[in-house]
Design a protein around this motif. Sequence first.
Motif, short mmCIF file in Angstrom:
data_model
loop_
_atom_site.label_atom_id
_atom_site.label_comp_id
_atom_site.label_asym_id
_atom_site.label_seq_id
_atom_site.Cartn_x
_atom_site.Cartn_y
_atom_site.Cartn_z
N LYS A 49 44.44 35.47 36.13
CA LYS A 49 44.32 36.53 35.13
C LYS A 49 42.94 37.18 35.14
CE LYS A 49 47.86 34.64 32.06
NZ LYS A 49 48.20 34.23 30.67
N HIS A 50 42.16 36.86 36.19
CA HIS A 50 40.88 37.54 36.46
C HIS A 50 39.72 37.10 35.56
CE1 HIS A 50 43.27 40.21 38.99
NE2 HIS A 50 44.05 40.46 37.94
N ASP A 80 37.20 39.94 36.67
CA ASP A 80 37.30 40.54 38.00
C ASP A 80 38.22 41.76 37.94
OD1 ASP A 80 35.68 38.52 38.97
OD2 ASP A 80 37.37 37.28 39.62
N VAL A 81 37.62 42.93 37.89
CA VAL A 81 38.40 44.17 37.88
C VAL A 81 39.14 44.34 39.19
CG1 VAL A 81 38.28 46.67 37.61
CG2 VAL A 81 36.75 45.20 36.29
N ALA A 82 38.47 44.03 40.30
CA ALA A 82 39.04 44.09 41.64
C ALA A 82 38.39 42.99 42.46
CB ALA A 82 38.82 45.47 42.26
N LYS A 83 38.79 42.89 43.71
CA LYS A 83 38.29 41.83 44.57
C LYS A 83 36.77 41.83 44.64
CE LYS A 83 38.43 40.23 49.38
NZ LYS A 83 38.99 40.48 50.73
N ASN A 84 36.16 43.01 44.69
CA ASN A 84 34.72 43.12 44.88
C ASN A 84 34.02 43.77 43.69
OD1 ASN A 84 35.24 42.10 47.45
ND2 ASN A 84 35.37 44.14 48.34
N PHE A 85 34.62 43.70 42.51
CA PHE A 85 34.09 44.42 41.35
C PHE A 85 34.28 43.54 40.13
CE2 PHE A 85 34.74 48.48 38.58
CZ PHE A 85 33.54 48.22 37.93
N THR A 86 33.16 43.04 39.55
CA THR A 86 33.22 42.11 38.43
C THR A 86 32.37 42.60 37.27
OG1 THR A 86 33.53 40.22 39.93
CG2 THR A 86 32.76 39.73 37.70
N LEU A 87 32.92 42.50 36.06
CA LEU A 87 32.19 42.80 34.83
C LEU A 87 31.83 41.49 34.13
CD1 LEU A 87 34.39 45.70 33.38
CD2 LEU A 87 32.26 45.91 34.70
N ARG A 254 40.19 25.82 39.76
CA ARG A 254 41.24 26.28 38.87
C ARG A 254 42.46 26.64 39.70
NH1 ARG A 254 39.12 31.13 35.50
NH2 ARG A 254 41.16 30.76 34.55
N LYS A 255 43.62 26.54 39.07
CA LYS A 255 44.86 26.82 39.78
C LYS A 255 44.97 28.31 40.08
CE LYS A 255 47.37 22.95 37.70
NZ LYS A 255 48.56 22.56 36.88
N ALA A 256 45.47 28.62 41.25
CA ALA A 256 45.66 30.01 41.65
C ALA A 256 46.99 30.15 42.35
CB ALA A 256 44.53 30.46 42.57
N SER A 257 47.69 31.23 42.05
CA SER A 257 49.00 31.45 42.66
C SER A 257 48.87 31.95 44.08
CB SER A 257 49.79 32.47 41.82
OG SER A 257 49.06 33.69 41.70
N THR A 258 47.72 32.49 44.43
CA THR A 258 47.46 32.97 45.79
C THR A 258 46.16 32.37 46.29
OG1 THR A 258 46.27 34.92 44.96
CG2 THR A 258 48.65 35.15 45.35
N ALA A 259 45.91 32.52 47.59
CA ALA A 259 44.68 32.00 48.16
C ALA A 259 43.48 32.70 47.52
CB ALA A 259 44.67 32.22 49.66
#
Length: 269
Positions: A49-50, A80-87, A254-259
């Motif tokens: 959920k970022h 994490d707004v996107a893969k390379n963009f964090t607030l 933490r658990k993640a549904s994807t890599a």
Amino acid sequence: MLPSSHHPILLTSLLGLLPLAAPAQTNAVPDRQVGTWLIGTVVLPGGPKHWGGYAEVQTRANGLGRQFFYTELKGGVSYDVAKNFTLMLAGGRYSTADYRDLSAGPLNVEGRLWQQLTLTQLTSRLKLEHRYRMEERWFRFRDDVVPAGQRRYRTRLRYRFNTLLPLNHPTFTDHTVFLTVYDEVFFNPRGPFFERNRLFAGLGYQFDKHLTVQAGWLNQANYTAASYRQNVFTPQTTVAKNNVALSVIYRLSRKASTAPPEFVPSQPD
């Protein structure tokens, strides 16, 4: 080996730091004693959920492992707004004392809140990070005369350009040795506008997905604005100090549904 196509990228990145690190034409006051920075950080990476966060404790000394005078306790929440963009929204408590008389209590206690965005560029090998931060700061000085319950208030802007280069692997993975160089500039809207410059160069080792250690050289220069009082002009003064910086970063699972994306072991602060 780093592919030759990336040599210009690394060279350009490092050369870009030189103007920031170059000394200004001021009254320079170097501190010949080498200080110590010790930093311990726990990071919760953004999950499905970022949402993520971090907590950190930091202490600084005027000498090598002695004359400790400064502590930081801080933490924040990231998204994490996107893969390379964090607030991030974070805050902390900063305490400065006189190492010659610690029993007298802190000279200054600062409460700080900040908003931050981080942009990361992931090439095939070199990692570039741009970090932008705005701080709100509240001060309480031991010997200051202010009405009860009030604190002095300031704001500050910061920008950090960070480069990280894994040496023995193409990406950051278990047992990765890496180089890191960053330069951070601090701007004070009330002046002096260019308040501080922080330059770091170090070597790190990522044991696994959890534990990373770094060690390096850190130079911090503080600038005092020029003044004209009672017909006397005092030029801008620069006080610079070299430090040995040691840090430990522990990344929680933490658990993640994807890599999960590649973790770049950048020092949060």
